[in-house]
Design a protein around this motif. Structure first.
Motif, PDB file in Angstrom:
ATOM      1  N   ARG A 100     -10.417   4.230   0.284  1.00 45.95           N
ATOM      2  CA  ARG A 100      -9.386   4.377   1.724  1.00 45.95           C
ATOM      3  C   ARG A 100      -9.376   3.347   2.855  1.00 45.95           C
ATOM      4  NH1 ARG A 100      -7.427   7.987   5.973  1.00 45.95           N
ATOM      5  NH2 ARG A 100      -4.777   7.358   5.519  1.00 45.95           N
ATOM      6  N   TYR A 101      -8.476   2.309   2.727  1.00 51.48           N
ATOM      7  CA  TYR A 101      -8.714   1.368   3.741  1.00 51.48           C
ATOM      8  C   TYR A 101      -7.595   1.470   4.956  1.00 51.48           C
ATOM      9  CZ  TYR A 101     -10.031  -2.879   6.891  1.00 51.48           C
ATOM     10  OH  TYR A 101      -9.983  -2.764   7.752  1.00 51.48           O
ATOM     11  N   ASP A 102      -7.817   1.911   5.864  1.00 47.60           N
ATOM     12  CA  ASP A 102      -6.790   2.122   7.040  1.00 47.60           C
ATOM     13  C   ASP A 102      -6.567   0.853   8.263  1.00 47.60           C
ATOM     14  OD1 ASP A 102      -9.249   2.159   8.732  1.00 47.60           O
ATOM     15  OD2 ASP A 102      -8.419   4.478   9.872  1.00 47.60           O
ATOM     16  N   GLY A 103      -6.800  -0.691   7.247  1.00 47.79           N
ATOM     17  CA  GLY A 103      -7.376  -1.353   8.507  1.00 47.79           C
ATOM     18  C   GLY A 103      -8.248  -1.532   9.264  1.00 47.79           C
ATOM     19  N   GLU A 104      -9.360  -0.485   9.976  1.00 48.51           N
ATOM     20  CA  GLU A 104     -10.488  -0.589   9.958  1.00 48.51           C
ATOM     21  C   GLU A 104     -11.591   0.109   9.881  1.00 48.51           C
ATOM     22  OE1 GLU A 104      -9.437   2.000  13.957  1.00 48.51           O
ATOM     23  OE2 GLU A 104      -7.704   0.117  14.578  1.00 48.51           O
ATOM     24  N   LYS A 105     -11.274   1.500   8.813  1.00 46.61           N
ATOM     25  CA  LYS A 105     -12.268   1.945   7.994  1.00 46.61           C
ATOM     26  C   LYS A 105     -12.003   1.765   6.659  1.00 46.61           C
ATOM     27  CE  LYS A 105     -15.055   6.260   8.591  1.00 46.61           C
ATOM     28  NZ  LYS A 105     -14.484   7.741   8.666  1.00 46.61           N
TER      29      LYS A 105
ATOM     30  N   VAL B 114     -10.041   4.089  -7.843  1.00 52.46           N
ATOM     31  CA  VAL B 114      -8.557   3.366  -7.088  1.00 52.46           C
ATOM     32  C   VAL B 114      -9.074   3.430  -5.536  1.00 52.46           C
ATOM     33  CG1 VAL B 114      -6.775   4.481  -6.615  1.00 52.46           C
ATOM     34  CG2 VAL B 114      -7.202   4.961  -8.812  1.00 52.46           C
ATOM     35  N   LEU B 115      -8.171   2.066  -5.568  1.00 49.27           N
ATOM     36  CA  LEU B 115      -7.963   0.776  -4.031  1.00 49.27           C
ATOM     37  C   LEU B 115      -7.031   1.962  -3.294  1.00 49.27           C
ATOM     38  CD1 LEU B 115      -9.519  -0.009  -1.373  1.00 49.27           C
ATOM     39  CD2 LEU B 115      -8.665  -2.137  -3.075  1.00 49.27           C
ATOM     40  N   GLU B 116      -6.636   2.345  -2.381  1.00 50.78           N
ATOM     41  CA  GLU B 116      -5.438   2.741  -1.589  1.00 50.78           C
ATOM     42  C   GLU B 116      -5.525   2.109  -0.189  1.00 50.78           C
ATOM     43  OE1 GLU B 116      -2.733   4.228  -1.702  1.00 50.78           O
ATOM     44  OE2 GLU B 116      -2.844   5.031  -4.059  1.00 50.78           O
ATOM     45  N   ILE B 117      -4.686   1.047   0.202  1.00 51.99           N
ATOM     46  CA  ILE B 117      -4.472   1.116   1.531  1.00 51.99           C
ATOM     47  C   ILE B 117      -3.287   1.170   2.157  1.00 51.99           C
ATOM     48  CG2 ILE B 117      -4.669  -2.033   2.360  1.00 51.99           C
ATOM     49  CD1 ILE B 117      -6.585  -1.610   0.881  1.00 51.99           C
ATOM     50  N   ASP B 118      -3.834   1.567   3.366  1.00 53.55           N
ATOM     51  CA  ASP B 118      -3.046   3.045   4.534  1.00 53.55           C
ATOM     52  C   ASP B 118      -3.215   2.327   5.791  1.00 53.55           C
ATOM     53  OD1 ASP B 118      -1.712   4.701   4.926  1.00 53.55           O
ATOM     54  OD2 ASP B 118      -2.726   5.889   4.542  1.00 53.55           O
ATOM     55  N   ILE B 119      -2.116   1.022   6.602  1.00 54.18           N
ATOM     56  CA  ILE B 119      -2.316   0.908   7.971  1.00 54.18           C
ATOM     57  C   ILE B 119      -1.504   1.401   8.309  1.00 54.18           C
ATOM     58  CG2 ILE B 119      -2.378  -1.465   8.635  1.00 54.18           C
ATOM     59  CD1 ILE B 119      -4.499  -1.049   6.514  1.00 54.18           C
TER      60      ILE B 119
ATOM     61  N   ILE C 244     -17.737  -3.692   4.477  1.00 58.09           N
ATOM     62  CA  ILE C 244     -16.517  -4.177   3.964  1.00 58.09           C
ATOM     63  C   ILE C 244     -15.534  -4.312   4.719  1.00 58.09           C
ATOM     64  CG2 ILE C 244     -14.630  -3.401   2.769  1.00 58.09           C
ATOM     65  CD1 ILE C 244     -16.490  -2.327   0.680  1.00 58.09           C
ATOM     66  N   PRO C 245     -15.190  -3.599   6.398  1.00 62.15           N
ATOM     67  CA  PRO C 245     -14.696  -3.867   6.879  1.00 62.15           C
ATOM     68  C   PRO C 245     -15.530  -5.030   7.756  1.00 62.15           C
ATOM     69  CG  PRO C 245     -14.880  -1.617   6.969  1.00 62.15           C
ATOM     70  CD  PRO C 245     -15.670  -1.915   5.725  1.00 62.15           C
ATOM     71  N   GLU C 246     -16.640  -5.193   7.751  1.00 56.60           N
ATOM     72  CA  GLU C 246     -16.790  -6.494   9.108  1.00 56.60           C
ATOM     73  C   GLU C 246     -16.672  -7.910   8.055  1.00 56.60           C
ATOM     74  OE1 GLU C 246     -20.985  -5.290   9.064  1.00 56.60           O
ATOM     75  OE2 GLU C 246     -20.391  -3.435  10.207  1.00 56.60           O
ATOM     76  N   LEU C 247     -16.965  -7.613   6.572  1.00 57.20           N
ATOM     77  CA  LEU C 247     -16.488  -8.635   5.513  1.00 57.20           C
ATOM     78  C   LEU C 247     -15.040  -9.472   5.993  1.00 57.20           C
ATOM     79  CD1 LEU C 247     -18.480  -8.606   2.607  1.00 57.20           C
ATOM     80  CD2 LEU C 247     -18.957 -10.251   4.436  1.00 57.20           C
ATOM     81  N   ILE C 248     -13.899  -8.205   6.275  1.00 56.56           N
ATOM     82  CA  ILE C 248     -12.768  -8.329   6.213  1.00 56.56           C
ATOM     83  C   ILE C 248     -12.261  -9.028   7.439  1.00 56.56           C
ATOM     84  CG2 ILE C 248     -10.467  -7.196   6.439  1.00 56.56           C
ATOM     85  CD1 ILE C 248     -11.215  -5.177   4.518  1.00 56.56           C
ATOM     86  N   GLU C 249     -12.345  -8.926   8.147  1.00 60.60           N
ATOM     87  CA  GLU C 249     -12.403  -9.138  10.199  1.00 60.60           C
ATOM     88  C   GLU C 249     -12.981 -11.018   9.878  1.00 60.60           C
ATOM     89  OE1 GLU C 249     -11.097  -8.150  12.452  1.00 60.60           O
ATOM     90  OE2 GLU C 249     -10.811  -6.812  11.702  1.00 60.60           O
ATOM     91  N   GLN C 250     -13.871 -11.072   9.289  1.00 61.76           N
ATOM     92  CA  GLN C 250     -15.244 -11.889   8.639  1.00 61.76           C
ATOM     93  C   GLN C 250     -14.624 -12.968   8.575  1.00 61.76           C
ATOM     94  OE1 GLN C 250     -17.518 -12.699  10.998  1.00 61.76           O
ATOM     95  NE2 GLN C 250     -17.822 -15.224  10.344  1.00 61.76           N
TER      96      GLN C 250
ATOM     97  N   ASN D 127      -5.567  -7.264   2.617  1.00 58.80           N
ATOM     98  CA  ASN D 127      -6.554  -6.388   2.440  1.00 58.80           C
ATOM     99  C   ASN D 127      -6.813  -5.854   0.761  1.00 58.80           C
ATOM    100  OD1 ASN D 127      -6.898  -7.269   5.510  1.00 58.80           O
ATOM    101  ND2 ASN D 127      -5.518  -4.649   5.592  1.00 58.80           N
ATOM    102  N   ASN D 128      -6.004  -5.737   0.743  1.00 61.23           N
ATOM    103  CA  ASN D 128      -5.831  -5.247  -1.102  1.00 61.23           C
ATOM    104  C   ASN D 128      -6.457  -6.781  -1.911  1.00 61.23           C
ATOM    105  OD1 ASN D 128      -5.796  -3.760  -3.645  1.00 61.23           O
ATOM    106  ND2 ASN D 128      -3.540  -4.764  -3.357  1.00 61.23           N
TER     107      ASN D 128
END
Length: 213
Positions: A151-156, A125-130, A186-192, A58-59
């Motif tokens: 901040r991206y938590d895997g969904e939002k 700054v980008l923080e991935i926080d699953i 952005i979350p939609e593109l990650i899933e796609q 994701n990062n």
């Protein structure tokens, strides 16, 4: 019976209490830059985070999206990855998953080392926080003067903007760096990308973004 689907674990986290600032800096020097762990130091607590596959994927994908946006806008983007950002004044330190200079890029263009006593902090700054747990880093980033955090938590994807008058972050709907960007895409593109492949999705995003300018 309803099946419960849990999010994949994105990080392994170890916390050590009663660690002095001197000990933290000594450990930082001994570990060097060639490591995968991210370190956070706050209030005598040292956190060591080891990212797992979903975290790093994701990062890197979000970083690719940021590059496409900057490239299409003709903006110079300087990437510093998980640069160690620390303050001797506050005895705090944090290593983001990724960080970027945009507005202040001209001030650090010729630099490959950053010293926050003389140089500005990253603009973004980008923080991935699953797994969870990055929100405690916000006071550190505030003291360092970082204006924007994703901040991206895997969904939002959540965006925080620094309010300097209160030295705290406010959750907002629009990015400071890219105010025109629809963040929900952005979350939609990650899933796609998990269906069509990253290169194909990035290519499609670039084309649609270019047409929207």
């Amino acid at each position: 019976m309803t099946a419960v689907i849990s999010k994949p674990r994105g990080e392994n986290i170890v916390r050590l209490n009663s660690v002095s600032w001197t000990t933290f800096n000594r450990l930082l020097n001994e570990l060097g830059n060639k490591r995968n762990q991210r370190l956070t130091y706050y209030d005598n607590v040292l956190e060591i985070m080891s990212p797992l596959g979903v975290h790093e994927n994701n990062n890197r994908f979000i970083e690719s999206l940021i590059f496409v946006i900057a490239d299409e806008l003709g903006l110079n983007l300087k990437k510093f990855g998980s640069l160690t950002l620390k303050s001797n004044q506050f005895q705090q330190a944090v290593e983001p998953d990724s960080c970027y200079y945009l507005q202040n890029e001209p001030k650090v263009r010729n630099k490959q080392q950053i010293d926050l006593t003389n140089d500005p902090p990253p603009d973004l700054v980008l923080e991935i926080d699953i797994t969870g747990g990055s929100l405690h880093k916000l006071p550190i980033y505030a003291n360092l003067g970082v204006p924007e955090i994703w901040r991206y938590d895997g969904e939002k994807l959540t965006v925080f903007i620094l309010k300097k008058d209160i030295n705290n972050y406010q959750e907002v709907d629009k990015s400071l760096a890219f105010p025109f960007l629809n963040l929900s895409v952005i979350p939609e593109l990650i899933e796609q990308s998990l269906i069509d492949g990253e290169t194909a999705v990035l290519r499609g995003f670039r084309n649609s973004f270019k047409n929207s300018l």
